[in-house]
Design an enzyme around this catalytic site. Structure first.
Site, PDB file in Angstrom:
ATOM      1  N   ARG A  11      60.707  54.983  39.908  1.00  0.00           N
ATOM      2  CA  ARG A  11      60.400  53.733  40.625  1.00  0.00           C
ATOM      3  C   ARG A  11      60.011  54.055  42.066  1.00  0.00           C
ATOM      4  NH1 ARG A  11      64.313  50.758  42.674  1.00  0.00           N
ATOM      5  NH2 ARG A  11      65.728  50.961  40.901  1.00  0.00           N
ATOM      6  N   TYR A  44      40.907  34.026  43.483  1.00  0.00           N
ATOM      7  CA  TYR A  44      41.562  34.212  42.203  1.00  0.00           C
ATOM      8  C   TYR A  44      42.693  33.186  42.023  1.00  0.00           C
ATOM      9  CZ  TYR A  44      44.165  36.393  38.478  1.00  0.00           C
ATOM     10  OH  TYR A  44      44.833  36.605  37.320  1.00  0.00           O
ATOM     11  N   ASP A  83      40.959  41.275  49.352  1.00  0.00           N
ATOM     12  CA  ASP A  83      41.011  41.600  47.928  1.00  0.00           C
ATOM     13  C   ASP A  83      39.644  42.172  47.559  1.00  0.00           C
ATOM     14  OD1 ASP A  83      40.878  41.556  45.121  1.00  0.00           O
ATOM     15  OD2 ASP A  83      42.236  39.841  44.972  1.00  0.00           O
ATOM     16  N   LYS A 108      40.809  45.605  36.579  1.00  0.00           N
ATOM     17  CA  LYS A 108      39.388  45.283  36.482  1.00  0.00           C
ATOM     18  C   LYS A 108      38.533  46.566  36.542  1.00  0.00           C
ATOM     19  CE  LYS A 108      41.298  41.269  36.464  1.00  0.00           C
ATOM     20  NZ  LYS A 108      41.421  40.400  37.628  1.00  0.00           N
TER      21      LYS A 108
HETATM   22  C1  LIG Z   1      42.457  39.697  38.181  1.00  0.00           C
HETATM   23  C2  LIG Z   1      42.488  39.540  39.641  1.00  0.00           C
HETATM   24  C3  LIG Z   1      43.700  39.580  40.334  1.00  0.00           C
HETATM   25  C4  LIG Z   1      45.043  39.700  39.637  1.00  0.00           C
HETATM   26  O1  LIG Z   1      45.196  40.926  39.022  1.00  0.00           O
HETATM   27  P1  LIG Z   1      46.116  41.180  37.724  1.00  0.00           P
HETATM   28  O2  LIG Z   1      45.950  42.634  37.499  1.00  0.00           O
HETATM   29  O3  LIG Z   1      45.585  40.324  36.632  1.00  0.00           O
HETATM   30  O4  LIG Z   1      47.498  40.800  38.115  1.00  0.00           O
HETATM   31  C5  LIG Z   1      43.652  39.475  41.710  1.00  0.00           C
HETATM   32  N1  LIG Z   1      42.477  39.337  42.372  1.00  0.00           N
HETATM   33  C6  LIG Z   1      41.311  39.295  41.721  1.00  0.00           C
HETATM   34  C7  LIG Z   1      40.041  39.134  42.502  1.00  0.00           C
HETATM   35  C8  LIG Z   1      41.266  39.394  40.343  1.00  0.00           C
HETATM   36  O5  LIG Z   1      40.088  39.330  39.710  1.00  0.00           O
END
Ligand SMILES: *Cc1c(COP(=O)(O)O)cnc(C)c1O
Length: 382
Positions: free
Chosen positions: A50, A102, A174, A199
């Site tokens: 962890r 998001y 992000d 992603k």
């Molecule tokens: C999918 C996504 C998230 C969240 O990510 P997870 O891995 O699904 O928790 C955050 N920001 C953006 C822009 C995303 O496309």
């Protein structure tokens, strides 16, 4: 002499170039929860997974290097990374966020952490005046996505970073949509970069992961402590999958982007489509600004149909493209934001943004682009 390593070289080899001890080209998966100490006060540097695990560390260092940051921290999901970021704040603090973002981020700020007394204001961050107007005495940070999800609005990272500096705020970006291959927010003045590694970094729709990348040692130290204490850490196997995904990030993205531009042009020329939202189209609003701050446009686009009945027709009739949430993988996916990714955004915001019953989002993969276009052409019909 140290040999210069470019983005692609670091992506392919990772920061270590494999396993130093055995020479294994593929970095090993250290599938261990805990590590033996050689003696009292004599740790190998790893105590408990962890806190840190060698495979996760290799993935973190590789991503940090690609983002141009000092350190990256690996989380079990993207929202876990965003949650850790929120844990930097306390009750009574205020954060300004992009209004087009998001859905899960929206939920964290407007629901989960609202209950803990964190205040959030959602503004159109493409308009710097409205950001400045939203700043209060208790404002601590700004959180942006660019291009945004799903309307692909482009925010000027440098300009927002300047505002952040003037008001002593943290700027969080992000960077999931463009990845460090196309956009490096830390170099443009951001303090923290967030990724959903689920992603493009993972790239194959087969894992969940999240990352935070930062430069400032004080911020990193605080985030590491939060990460270790709250526990949503990235597992050794998923760390390895991300590391493997990153090896092909540049070629996947280049091909997906090439495909996306062709699909965007096809949709743009189709009389049944009202508008295509893609940063790579020269007549699109954010095109010039995005070109100034990024080297690519990405592989995500949205489009609006003229007739609502076409939505169901498209979703039911695509055969190569699959109707599923998520984005950034080698497989092309189509999403209906209003009921899927953005179901939790309040009606009035969705309405203002244009996230309505007429809007679909595509994450274009690396299949043969003619097959994708034929699939859409067939589903849209004559
Ligand atoms: C999918 C996504 C998230 C969240 O990510 P997870 O891995 O699904 O928790 C955050 N920001 C953006 C822009 C995303 O496309």
């Amino acid at each position: 002499m140290t040999i210069k390593k470019s983005f692609e070289t670091i992506a392919v080899n990772g920061v270590s170039g494999g396993d130093r001890r055995t020479g294994a080209i593929s970095f090993p998966i250290y599938q261990s929860a805990t590590f033996r100490h050689n003696g009292l006060n004599n740790s190998t540097g790893y105590d408990y997974s962890r806190a840190q695990n060698p495979t996760r560390e290799e993935t973190e260092k590789t991503l940090a290097s690609l983002e141009g940051g000092n350190e990256a921290i690996g989380f079990s999901t993207g929202v876990a990374a965003i949650t850790a970021c929120i844990n930097l704040f306390k009750a009574g603090d205020h954060v300004i966020l992009s209004d087009d973002l998001y859905g899960g981020t929206y939920r964290l700020f407007s629901e989960t952490y609202k209950e803990f007394g964190l205040e959030a204001t959602f503004v159109d961050t493409t308009d710097t005046t409205s950001i400045v107007e939203a700043i209060n005495e208790n404002t601590k940070a700004m959180f942006i996505e660019t291009p945004s999800n799903p309307m692909m609005k482009v925010t000027d990272i440098k300009a927002v970073a300047q505002i952040a500096k003037e008001h002593d705020l943290l700027l969080v970006v992000d960077n999931t949509f463009l990845t460090p291959y196309y956009q490096r927010p830390l170099e443009l003045g951001a303090d923290i970069v967030i990724h959903s590694g689920t992603k493009f970094l993972g790239g194959h729709h087969d894992l969940l992961a999240g990352f935070i990348v930062a430069n400032d040692n004080n911020i990193i130290e605080r985030l590491r402590r939060i990460h270790m204490s709250t526990g949503a850490t990235l597992s050794p196997f998923d760390s390895w999958l991300v590391l493997r995904g990153i090896k092909t990030l540049h070629i996947r993205l280049d091909r997906a982007q090439e495909n996306t531009l062709k699909v965007a042009k096809f949709l743009d020329n189709n009389p049944k489509i009202e508008k295509v939202y893609y940063v790579g189209l020269e007549n699109f609003d954010g095109y010039e600004l995005n070109k100034k701050q990024a080297t690519g446009f990405g592989a995500t686009l949205s489009f609006r149909v003229k007739d609502k009945s076409l939505i169901e027709k498209i979703l039911n009739n695509v055969k190569v493209i699959r109707f599923a949430e998520s984005l950034g993988g080698v497989e092309t996916l189509i999403t209906y934001p209003i009921t899927q990714t953005h179901s939790e955004i309040p009606e009035e915001i969705k309405k203002r943004l244009g996230v309505d019953e007429y809007l679909l989002r595509l994450s274009v993969g690396i299949e043969n682009v003619d097959d994708l276009i034929n699939d859409l052409d067939n589903a849209i019909g004559k």
